[in-house]
Design an enzyme around this catalytic site. Structure first.
Site, PDB file in Angstrom:
ATOM      1  N   GLN A 259      95.520  57.516  44.523  1.00 19.21           N
ATOM      2  CA  GLN A 259      94.393  58.053  45.283  1.00 19.21           C
ATOM      3  C   GLN A 259      93.563  58.995  44.428  1.00 19.21           C
ATOM      4  OE1 GLN A 259      93.479  56.834  48.319  1.00 19.21           O
ATOM      5  NE2 GLN A 259      95.128  55.507  47.613  1.00 19.21           N
ATOM      6  N   HIS A 262      90.649  57.759  42.332  1.00 21.94           N
ATOM      7  CA  HIS A 262      89.429  57.252  42.968  1.00 21.94           C
ATOM      8  C   HIS A 262      88.242  58.184  42.752  1.00 21.94           C
ATOM      9  CE1 HIS A 262      90.021  53.574  45.163  1.00 21.94           C
ATOM     10  NE2 HIS A 262      91.175  53.986  45.650  1.00 21.94           N
ATOM     11  N   GLU A 327      94.655  59.440  56.058  1.00 18.79           N
ATOM     12  CA  GLU A 327      94.132  58.078  55.942  1.00 18.79           C
ATOM     13  C   GLU A 327      95.277  57.115  55.600  1.00 18.79           C
ATOM     14  OE1 GLU A 327      91.633  57.591  52.538  1.00 18.79           O
ATOM     15  OE2 GLU A 327      90.817  55.665  53.218  1.00 18.79           O
ATOM     16  N   HIS A 420      70.165  52.512  95.362  1.00 19.04           N
ATOM     17  CA  HIS A 420      71.509  51.995  95.094  1.00 19.04           C
ATOM     18  C   HIS A 420      72.186  51.635  96.425  1.00 19.04           C
ATOM     19  CE1 HIS A 420      70.891  53.735  91.126  1.00 19.04           C
ATOM     20  NE2 HIS A 420      72.072  53.323  90.724  1.00 19.04           N
TER      21      HIS A 420
END
Lengths: 433, 433
Positions: A259, A262, A327, A420
């Site tokens: 990770q 990235h 995540e 209505h």
């Protein structure tokens, strides 16, 4: 150096809260620029897209060359090695098989009052997928976005991918072809999002736009939301590994780094019941950081946002994990299923030491587009559901209307919505009269 | 006078396109004011909420009186007539029964490679429901928002409802109690949204905010999106009725007016195969507009945005409907099911002449929070799905990793993500070594 925290320490709560709320991303304020670009594309269409592409990507296009032709794609795909192609095809098959199971079911039933109720799912007619150019142009993301759309039944799927200086990415085009993408345009940035949302003479508008992008793309997606549907605005990636001491420190170190590499804003956290193991992982990370190709990025992420937290037991680990709502969550413990049952908020869970998160990025089958920045508390990863929508169905019989109509009349009266009520009253009168 | 269009006329396409793109809503630009309010609530918490409530709602609160107590709710509910209470309870039971069927299923399977894959749904932990004050304070909307949340398993459901001059709405509180709402706060506006999103000393933050509101509330929801989840930003209501000549013009006129009476920006459209019937409906609308309580609103909506479109056949009607993608669609034709099968985009369909749209607003069972402004092209009405989220699950065995790992290594290499590849390589080496 990452943060080392001990969940039993007196100052832990403050330190953990700081970790939770750390601002990892400085989004530049590009909203005004993006607003101008969208307005330009709305008013000048293709001409605006062509001008902006010349400016940002340094290529001169015409309405006739905005689209990458099938022949160009076929040509580019010949540059992909058979091995890469086979890997993409295996990934596509596994992603497709997983997502086909997500297709929701229609329903119809008749209730006690005699009303027939139900719902029906239909695909979005046209979807657009943004694919970034340059370093973050990932063929795996093409598969992860395009396959759920095609499984959902989206008839028209268009991709935009910028080609700075005219350079095509063969792997991206191969992935698009494998996934069944219908149209590919060589444009990017906010102008691509505007063209997909509003259409131009050459590019027909779509109903839904997904896919990652830089700050300009994210701002443009926010602005066109409502005109079209969008997927989430993804933040920097995150991983949380919960591991006991019975793991290979090297495995876990590489998972954390996968990770961290990235993005400098990515975050990698280890929670372990074994302080010595935590130290061994830290050492292994440092060792790999000496040789890793992306060590500058991964090192900065690990230094600024990495953390190793020791906990007295796995219950504490689960409770902390649920506050993080990660995540990606790896459970490298003896009974991963039991620990998984305690997890209430996570985008994706990877069970056991033989399931590195990278498997999920490429080939596992589940989607790799997942909620970041604690949004797994309220949202899900990309799926077939993002490309379908539900129409509810109701049919009253005269008997059903007699049974429930009077309550509708009463509620309409209580809300002072006379028409209505009258729409029900008129029918009941005819039925009863 | 509404617009009369003939789908076979030469100028129809232009006129229909104009109808589709008519801007019905002028949203005042309140974004800066809302930004300031949110910042104030974030920094001063309860004190800011109390100050803003004094200013906008003319009531002086303390942290101890922000919440409407159970005793106050019980007292207010005694003012609700047994008949109104019974109507709310019938509506709640029917809405609950419908939404219970929406609960999605978990899944788990083992594939050919030996990987165990699946997903699991979990509820959002805490949700907030905004209920407008004043004229648009609808108990039916409390049921429609709160019941799906409770069916989903949301443990903590808080409502905010402004009480200008301190006046409570007994029906709203009765609906909240029937729906199982846990907390009710007497606050509104952007300050209520900010309090729900960020929390104060008195009001714990939630993870998801739903419910309708004015321009300030809508702007605040847009701003807190990401920090929390939100439902759609609803626009003015719309109805499309497709009717053949074999209908009571009075029924259809009242159905059109039941949307028009909501809001001057509402839109009511009739598509009919019978021009004489279209004229009869127009006459009936005019007749009812002479006496309707909300005739000023309904008349303005019908005059400015109403339309009667004659078509040569029902295929044309379905095609036009799919371009409109209406929030509410009534099919008052001999074979409503056959026509329904041609509809690809609609929030809710009401089948046959005994199913007025108002039944769906109150008592049918399906949700009345539906996509407006053509967004049924890509989105769905409120449902249990808005209050759950999916965690994907994956477990590789050594055999599964041997089968798919090499493809992951190859794709990682193609994307220059070395640590991703190494996290697989290290495991394969240990397995093979």
């Amino acid at each position: 150096m990452p943060v080392f925290l001990d969940a039993t320490a007196a100052d832990f709560e403050a330190a953990f809260a700081a970790l939770l709320t750390a601002k990892r991303e400085d989004s530049p304020d590009v909203d005004q620029i993006v607003g101008d670009i969208i307005a330009d594309v709305r008013s000048r269409g293709d001409a605006a897209v062509i001008d902006l592409t010349a400016r940002f990507d340094r290529i001169t296009l015409t309405p006739g060359t905005l689209r990458i032709t099938d022949a160009e794609i076929a040509q580019a795909v010949t540059q992909v090695s058979p091995e890469d192609r086979a890997a993409l095809e295996l990934a596509a098959a596994r992603i497709r098989a997983y997502h086909e199971r997500q297709m929701p079911q229609d329903a119809s039933w008749t209730d006690d009052a005699g009303a027939t109720l139900g719902w029906r799912w239909t695909p979005v007619s046209a979807a657009g997928l943004y694919v970034p150019g340059g370093l973050a142009s990932y063929p795996s993301s093409v598969l992860m976005n395009a396959i759920p759309a095609k499984v959902a039944g989206v008839a028209r799927l268009a991709i935009t991918v910028p080609t700075p200086d005219g350079v095509l990415n063969p792997l991206v085009l191969a992935a698009a072809r494998i996934a069944g993408v219908d149209e590919v345009y060589r444009i990017g940035g906010a102008q691509a999002i505007a063209a997909l949302a509003y259409g131009t003479d050459t590019i027909a508008p779509v109903d839904k736009i997904t896919g990652p992008g830089n700050a300009f793309v994210a701002a443009a997606k926010r602005r066109v939301f409502g005109r079209v549907g969008i997927d989430m605005i993804a933040g920097p990636s995150e991983i949380l590994v919960i591991a006991d001491g019975d793991n290979d420190p090297d495995f876990i170190a590489l998972d954390l780094l996968s990770q961290a590499e990235h993005d400098e804003s990515a975050q990698s956290i280890l929670i372990t019941t074994d302080p010595a193991f935590g130290q061994a992982v830290s050492d292994a990370v440092d060792r790999h950081l000496q040789t890793l190709e992306r060590r500058a990025i991964a090192g900065a992420s690990w230094r600024d946002f990495g953390a190793i937290i020791t906990v007295p037991d796995l219950d504490t680990a689960a409770a902390l994990s649920n506050r993080i709502a990660p995540e990606h969550l790896e459970l490298c413990v003896a009974d991963a299923d039991a620990l998984s049952a305690q997890i209430t908020h996570a985008g994706a869970i990877f069970l056991g030491q033989w399931t590195p998160e990278a498997i999920g990025d490429y080939i596992g089958g589940p989607n790799h587009v997942l909620p970041t920045a604690r949004s797994a508390r309220f949202s899900s990863g990309l799926s077939v559901m993002d490309f379908v929508k539900r129409t509810t169905l109701a049919r009253m019989t005269p008997e059903a209307l007699r049974a429930v109509g009077p309550s509708a009349e009463r509620l309409a009266a209580s809300e002072s919505l006379q028409a209505h009520g009258l729409s029900v009253t008129a029918r009941l009168r005819k039925l009863n009269g």
